[in-house]
Write a protein that holds these residues in place. Structure first.
Motif, PDB file in Angstrom:
ATOM      1  N   THR A  71       0.810  -1.221   0.000  1.00  0.00           N
ATOM      2  CA  THR A  71       0.000   0.000   0.000  1.00  0.00           C
ATOM      3  C   THR A  71       0.844   1.271   0.000  1.00  0.00           C
ATOM      4  O   THR A  71       0.301   2.363  -0.129  1.00  0.00           O
ATOM      5  CB  THR A  71      -0.926   0.028   1.226  1.00  0.00           C
ATOM      6  N   GLU A  72       2.152   1.108   0.157  1.00  0.00           N
ATOM      7  CA  GLU A  72       3.054   2.257   0.164  1.00  0.00           C
ATOM      8  C   GLU A  72       4.419   1.804  -0.342  1.00  0.00           C
ATOM      9  O   GLU A  72       4.857   0.693  -0.061  1.00  0.00           O
ATOM     10  CB  GLU A  72       3.196   2.817   1.582  1.00  0.00           C
ATOM     11  N   LEU A  73       5.067   2.695  -1.072  1.00  0.00           N
ATOM     12  CA  LEU A  73       6.432   2.468  -1.538  1.00  0.00           C
ATOM     13  C   LEU A  73       7.316   3.528  -0.916  1.00  0.00           C
ATOM     14  O   LEU A  73       6.832   4.583  -0.502  1.00  0.00           O
ATOM     15  CB  LEU A  73       6.503   2.552  -3.061  1.00  0.00           C
ATOM     16  N   ASN A  75      12.715  -4.516  -4.051  1.00  0.00           N
ATOM     17  CA  ASN A  75      12.800  -3.698  -5.252  1.00  0.00           C
ATOM     18  C   ASN A  75      11.536  -3.937  -6.075  1.00  0.00           C
ATOM     19  O   ASN A  75      11.367  -5.003  -6.668  1.00  0.00           O
ATOM     20  CB  ASN A  75      14.052  -4.068  -6.045  1.00  0.00           C
ATOM     21  N   VAL A  76      10.636  -2.957  -6.122  1.00  0.00           N
ATOM     22  CA  VAL A  76       9.348  -3.164  -6.793  1.00  0.00           C
ATOM     23  C   VAL A  76       9.488  -3.344  -8.296  1.00  0.00           C
ATOM     24  O   VAL A  76       8.596  -3.899  -8.940  1.00  0.00           O
ATOM     25  CB  VAL A  76       8.340  -2.036  -6.478  1.00  0.00           C
ATOM     26  N   GLY A  83       4.566  -7.683 -13.227  1.00  0.00           N
ATOM     27  CA  GLY A  83       3.247  -7.118 -13.438  1.00  0.00           C
ATOM     28  C   GLY A  83       2.768  -6.162 -12.365  1.00  0.00           C
ATOM     29  O   GLY A  83       1.595  -5.787 -12.359  1.00  0.00           O
ATOM     30  N   PHE A  84       3.642  -5.753 -11.459  1.00  0.00           N
ATOM     31  CA  PHE A  84       3.230  -4.846 -10.379  1.00  0.00           C
ATOM     32  C   PHE A  84       3.157  -3.423 -10.909  1.00  0.00           C
ATOM     33  O   PHE A  84       4.105  -2.924 -11.518  1.00  0.00           O
ATOM     34  CB  PHE A  84       4.231  -4.933  -9.219  1.00  0.00           C
ATOM     35  N   ALA A 111       0.786   3.101  -9.381  1.00  0.00           N
ATOM     36  CA  ALA A 111      -0.526   3.228  -8.748  1.00  0.00           C
ATOM     37  C   ALA A 111      -0.447   3.264  -7.223  1.00  0.00           C
ATOM     38  O   ALA A 111      -1.467   3.374  -6.549  1.00  0.00           O
ATOM     39  CB  ALA A 111      -1.419   2.066  -9.186  1.00  0.00           C
ATOM     40  N   VAL A 112       0.771   3.184  -6.680  1.00  0.00           N
ATOM     41  CA  VAL A 112       0.957   3.128  -5.233  1.00  0.00           C
ATOM     42  C   VAL A 112       1.709   4.381  -4.786  1.00  0.00           C
ATOM     43  O   VAL A 112       2.707   4.759  -5.410  1.00  0.00           O
ATOM     44  CB  VAL A 112       1.739   1.851  -4.835  1.00  0.00           C
TER      45      VAL A 112
END
Length: 128
Positions: A20-22, A90-91, A96-97, A101-102
């Motif tokens: 929900t947060e980066l 590491n996002v 597919g993330f 949007a976060v």
């Protein structure tokens, strides 16, 4: 469940957490990595392949453990110094993330103390 991997695919992992947060970090290492990370509890990160392909980089206090693929060099995740029971993932390694949007929060790492007697002069932060 989110699947992730390094660039060459040697290291594969899963994250079982809602992101929900980066965060970004301004410490000397994260700035050079240009990483955007998701903080997850250690129980939420499962290495499914390539544990033997992970290289470890530790510096300063040695609490934080930064893992990279020893074949393609991609930073995959790290155990956090400020929360040693959590990983920063590491996002950009998550398949597919939709990281855009976060919400992203900047965290302050530049002010963390340097306790390594051999700390490089260009590493910012107060000396212990």
């Amino acid at each position: 469940m989110l699947a992730g991997s390094c660039h060459c695919g040697a290291v594969r992992f899963q994250v079982e957490a809602e992101i929900t947060e980066l965060t970004t970090c301004d410490c000397s290492l994260c700035v050079k990595k240009n990483a955007v990370m998701a903080k997850v509890h250690e129980s939420a990160l499962i290495v499914t392949a390539g544990e033997d392909a992970l290289s470890l980089y530790r510096w300063n206090t040695g609490i934080a453990r930064h893992y990279f693929c020893n074949r393609c060099g991609i930073y995959t995740f790290h155990r956090k110094r400020a929360a040693p029971d959590h990983f920063g993932v590491n996002v950009f390694c998550l398949d597919g993330f939709d990281w855009a949007a976060v919400p992203v929060r900047a965290t302050e790492g530049v002010g963390m103390t340097l306790e390594d007697p051999d700390a490089r002069p260009e590493w910012p932060g107060p000396r212990a």
